[in-house]
Design a protein around this motif. Structure first.
Motif, PDB file in Angstrom:
ATOM      1  N   TYR A  38      29.374  28.860  23.362  1.00  0.00           N
ATOM      2  CA  TYR A  38      30.204  29.359  24.458  1.00  0.00           C
ATOM      3  C   TYR A  38      31.383  30.164  23.911  1.00  0.00           C
ATOM      4  O   TYR A  38      31.779  30.014  22.741  1.00  0.00           O
ATOM      5  CB  TYR A  38      30.674  28.201  25.338  1.00  0.00           C
ATOM      6  N   ILE A  39      31.938  31.026  24.756  1.00  0.00           N
ATOM      7  CA  ILE A  39      33.062  31.875  24.351  1.00  0.00           C
ATOM      8  C   ILE A  39      34.343  31.065  24.403  1.00  0.00           C
ATOM      9  O   ILE A  39      34.696  30.485  25.441  1.00  0.00           O
ATOM     10  CB  ILE A  39      33.155  33.112  25.267  1.00  0.00           C
ATOM     11  N   ARG A  40      35.054  31.003  23.295  1.00  0.00           N
ATOM     12  CA  ARG A  40      36.265  30.173  23.192  1.00  0.00           C
ATOM     13  C   ARG A  40      37.514  30.982  23.537  1.00  0.00           C
ATOM     14  O   ARG A  40      37.628  32.167  23.209  1.00  0.00           O
ATOM     15  CB  ARG A  40      36.400  29.608  21.777  1.00  0.00           C
ATOM     16  N   THR A  41      38.460  30.304  24.161  1.00  0.00           N
ATOM     17  CA  THR A  41      39.711  30.937  24.567  1.00  0.00           C
ATOM     18  C   THR A  41      40.445  31.516  23.364  1.00  0.00           C
ATOM     19  O   THR A  41      40.947  32.647  23.399  1.00  0.00           O
ATOM     20  CB  THR A  41      40.618  29.921  25.282  1.00  0.00           C
ATOM     21  N   GLN A  42      40.515  30.737  22.262  1.00  0.00           N
ATOM     22  CA  GLN A  42      41.287  31.193  21.104  1.00  0.00           C
ATOM     23  C   GLN A  42      40.702  32.467  20.491  1.00  0.00           C
ATOM     24  O   GLN A  42      41.443  33.326  20.006  1.00  0.00           O
ATOM     25  CB  GLN A  42      41.412  30.090  20.038  1.00  0.00           C
ATOM     26  N   PHE A  87      38.049  37.352  29.966  1.00  0.00           N
ATOM     27  CA  PHE A  87      39.031  36.478  30.604  1.00  0.00           C
ATOM     28  C   PHE A  87      38.402  35.728  31.777  1.00  0.00           C
ATOM     29  O   PHE A  87      38.700  34.559  32.017  1.00  0.00           O
ATOM     30  CB  PHE A  87      40.251  37.285  31.071  1.00  0.00           C
ATOM     31  N   MET A  88      37.519  36.407  32.524  1.00  0.00           N
ATOM     32  CA  MET A  88      36.805  35.721  33.607  1.00  0.00           C
ATOM     33  C   MET A  88      35.890  34.641  33.038  1.00  0.00           C
ATOM     34  O   MET A  88      35.803  33.535  33.573  1.00  0.00           O
ATOM     35  CB  MET A  88      35.969  36.725  34.407  1.00  0.00           C
ATOM     36  N   THR A  89      35.210  34.962  31.945  1.00  0.00           N
ATOM     37  CA  THR A  89      34.250  34.032  31.355  1.00  0.00           C
ATOM     38  C   THR A  89      34.922  32.760  30.847  1.00  0.00           C
ATOM     39  O   THR A  89      34.357  31.668  30.954  1.00  0.00           O
ATOM     40  CB  THR A  89      33.484  34.715  30.205  1.00  0.00           C
ATOM     41  N   ILE A  90      36.131  32.889  30.311  1.00  0.00           N
ATOM     42  CA  ILE A  90      36.811  31.687  29.790  1.00  0.00           C
ATOM     43  C   ILE A  90      37.591  30.968  30.889  1.00  0.00           C
ATOM     44  O   ILE A  90      38.256  29.959  30.621  1.00  0.00           O
ATOM     45  CB  ILE A  90      37.755  32.033  28.612  1.00  0.00           C
ATOM     46  N   GLY A  91      37.536  31.484  32.120  1.00  0.00           N
ATOM     47  CA  GLY A  91      38.161  30.781  33.236  1.00  0.00           C
ATOM     48  C   GLY A  91      39.580  31.205  33.556  1.00  0.00           C
ATOM     49  O   GLY A  91      40.209  30.623  34.436  1.00  0.00           O
ATOM     50  N   ARG A  92      40.097  32.230  32.873  1.00  0.00           N
ATOM     51  CA  ARG A  92      41.479  32.673  33.150  1.00  0.00           C
ATOM     52  C   ARG A  92      41.449  33.814  34.165  1.00  0.00           C
ATOM     53  O   ARG A  92      41.887  34.933  33.913  1.00  0.00           O
ATOM     54  CB  ARG A  92      42.156  33.069  31.840  1.00  0.00           C
ATOM     55  N   THR A  93      40.906  33.494  35.335  1.00  0.00           N
ATOM     56  CA  THR A  93      40.671  34.499  36.369  1.00  0.00           C
ATOM     57  C   THR A  93      41.930  34.930  37.100  1.00  0.00           C
ATOM     58  O   THR A  93      41.916  35.927  37.814  1.00  0.00           O
ATOM     59  CB  THR A  93      39.666  33.971  37.408  1.00  0.00           C
ATOM     60  N   PRO A 349      37.490  29.647  38.246  1.00  0.00           N
ATOM     61  CA  PRO A 349      38.536  29.525  37.213  1.00  0.00           C
ATOM     62  C   PRO A 349      38.223  28.425  36.208  1.00  0.00           C
ATOM     63  O   PRO A 349      39.028  27.526  35.968  1.00  0.00           O
ATOM     64  CB  PRO A 349      39.784  29.188  38.041  1.00  0.00           C
ATOM     65  N   VAL A 350      37.040  28.485  35.645  1.00  0.00           N
ATOM     66  CA  VAL A 350      36.552  27.443  34.735  1.00  0.00           C
ATOM     67  C   VAL A 350      35.818  28.120  33.587  1.00  0.00           C
ATOM     68  O   VAL A 350      35.028  29.043  33.802  1.00  0.00           O
ATOM     69  CB  VAL A 350      35.592  26.482  35.482  1.00  0.00           C
ATOM     70  N   SER A 351      36.058  27.647  32.364  1.00  0.00           N
ATOM     71  CA  SER A 351      35.352  28.173  31.199  1.00  0.00           C
ATOM     72  C   SER A 351      33.856  27.932  31.338  1.00  0.00           C
ATOM     73  O   SER A 351      33.423  26.944  31.940  1.00  0.00           O
ATOM     74  CB  SER A 351      35.861  27.486  29.932  1.00  0.00           C
ATOM     75  N   GLU A 352      33.055  28.833  30.742  1.00  0.00           N
ATOM     76  CA  GLU A 352      31.604  28.657  30.815  1.00  0.00           C
ATOM     77  C   GLU A 352      31.177  27.342  30.161  1.00  0.00           C
ATOM     78  O   GLU A 352      30.118  26.799  30.484  1.00  0.00           O
ATOM     79  CB  GLU A 352      30.877  29.831  30.175  1.00  0.00           C
TER      80      GLU A 352
END
Length: 440
Positions: A38-42, A87-93, A349-352
């Motif tokens: 999965y794509i990580r926020t960091q 940003f959408m994918t990691i939930g920071r919509t 608004p949720v990470s994949e």
């Protein structure tokens, strides 16, 4: 990815920035295609900060002056577009970068509505609501986001609002009673265009739609839409013109029966494929969509849309499409942009990484609400399957958080809130069944 033919930067410093951004864009494309993890926020924030740093350097070089668009601007746009979807994918919509891709799509849709003059009030209401939400995102953005991006988003949003207002002004020229007729005509037109692009053309389906048009036509008096006093409604002439256009289109569709000229078959088949794939995603998006996938669809659509000359499509020999082919291709482009818009505004608004739990809980919540609305359960035993599933998800938490390795993915609050709602619903159903008098 192909980049439109635009000049290279003349300034050597800009060329250095271009090289850096090309590397960043390629890194984003590789990250997007990697489905093994999965794509990580960091990871996203690290790349985002690299882009922001390049933008700062670019602003220092240009000092607010722009001498026309060059390849650097195009690559920067691709980076922002990709980052927006990340940003959408990691939930920071709800953060400014996530709005970039959305404003691009809204602008495309509004440009097409302006070009075709075929739109409904519902189209405008949806986009107005989305732009209003973006107002809040931009006004609450903090200093960690690039001022350049925030300013760019503000300008794009302003252009969208201006287009939206112009379209609303056009609708305002119709009298109240004609608004419903207008909505109906637009709905019939779109249904007809959809039928026209199905794998198997249905004459019967189009004839039924045409019959509805003839019913509306029969309500006219001397070619005008008139009120009880016999006077034409405000906007009657415009509405009659629209009705005549849609009637004429229905005749053309029935005559051509979905047969696209051979010289435009390749682009037609490409657009049908994109439309069908996006349609499937719109149905299964909660389980199968990674927002970054939308980038490839957008790029394909943009290339086809921007290949038009004076609004029309040209074949390989430079011959323009006839009216039927042009309208059919434009419908497919617009429908596909519409699906992309829908998928973006539906992004949770949720990470994949947490989406599987979030989607399971949403399904559980719908089931529990349905059970409650249907009168509850007969025995406590009937609640066991729900309770077991809730407890299995709850047991995945570590100190109240859903972990993936040592990472704490975005969207913890949304998932925990949904979990609590499900537990509350299950508890309410349990109490209700325990309080029922023994009917045996």
């Amino acid at each position: 990815m192909d980049t439109p033919a635009v000049p290279m930067p003349r300034d050597a410093r800009e060329r250095e920035i271009l090289d850096s951004l090309v590397g960043i864009r390629d890194h984003l494309l590789l990250l997007k295609r990697d489905r093994t993890k999965y794509i990580r926020t960091q990871d996203v924030m690290l790349i985002y900060n690299q882009v922001v740093q390049q933008v700062r350097q670019l602003n220092e070089i240009r000092k607010g002056e722009r001498a026309g668009e060059n390849r650097l601007d195009k690559i920067l746009e691709s980076c922002f577009q990709l980052l927006s979807l990340f940003f959408m994918t990691i939930g920071r919509t709800t953060e400014a970068p996530a709005a970039y891709a959305l404003t691009s799509t809204i602008k495309r849709l509004l440009d097409h509505l302006t070009e075709s003059r075929l739109f409904s009030g519902k189209d405008l209401d949806s986009m107005a609501h989305t732009l209003s939400t973006l107002d809040g995102v931009l006004s609450n953005t903090n200093e960690k986001h690039s001022p350049y991006m925030v300013e760019l988003l503000g300008n794009r949003e302003k252009l969208c609002k201006e287009s939206l207002e112009n379209l609303r002004t056009e609708l305002a020229t119709l009298a109240g009673p004609l608004r419903e007729v207008h909505e109906k005509l637009i709905s019939i037109l779109r249904s007809m265009s959809s039928a026209n692009t199905k794998a198997k053309f249905s004459t019967n389906e189009v004839q039924k739609l045409q019959a509805q048009l003839k019913e509306i036509d029969a309500s006219r008096v001397d070619g005008q839409f008139r009120g009880p006093d016999g006077e034409p409604y405000k906007g009657s002439e415009k509405m009659s013109d629209l009705l005549d256009r849609v009637l004429a289109w229905s005749d053309i569709v029935l005559e051509r029966k979905g047969a696209i000229p051979e010289n435009f078959k390749p682009v037609y088949e490409k657009l049908v494929s994109i439309r069908n794939e996006l349609e499937k995603l719109s149905i299964t998006q909660a389980w199968s969509l990674r927002e970054t996938d939308l980038y490839d669809y957008q790029r394909e659509l943009d290339k086809i849309d921007e290949s038009r000359v004076n609004g029309n499509f040209l074949d390989e020999d430079g011959n323009p499409a006839d009216l039927y082919a042009q309208r059919t291709l434009l419908y497919l482009i617009r429908r596909s942009y519409g699906y992309i818009y829908y998928l973006m505004i539906s992004s949770e608004p949720v990470s994949e990484a947490l989406l599987p739990y979030y989607n399971q809980l949403q399904t559980l919540k719908r089931c529990l609400v349905e059970v409650k609305n249907s009168g509850g359960v007969s025995t406590v035993r009937d609640l066991y399957p729900y309770s077991m599933k809730l407890n299995s998800i709850d047991n995945l938490r570590v100190d109240g958080k859903f972990m993936v390795g040592n990472d704490i993915p975005e969207g913890q609050g949304s998932v925990n809130e949904l979990l609590a709602e499900c537990f509350d619903l299950a508890y309410e159903l349990r109490i209700a069944v325990e309080e029922k008098p023994d009917s045996e």
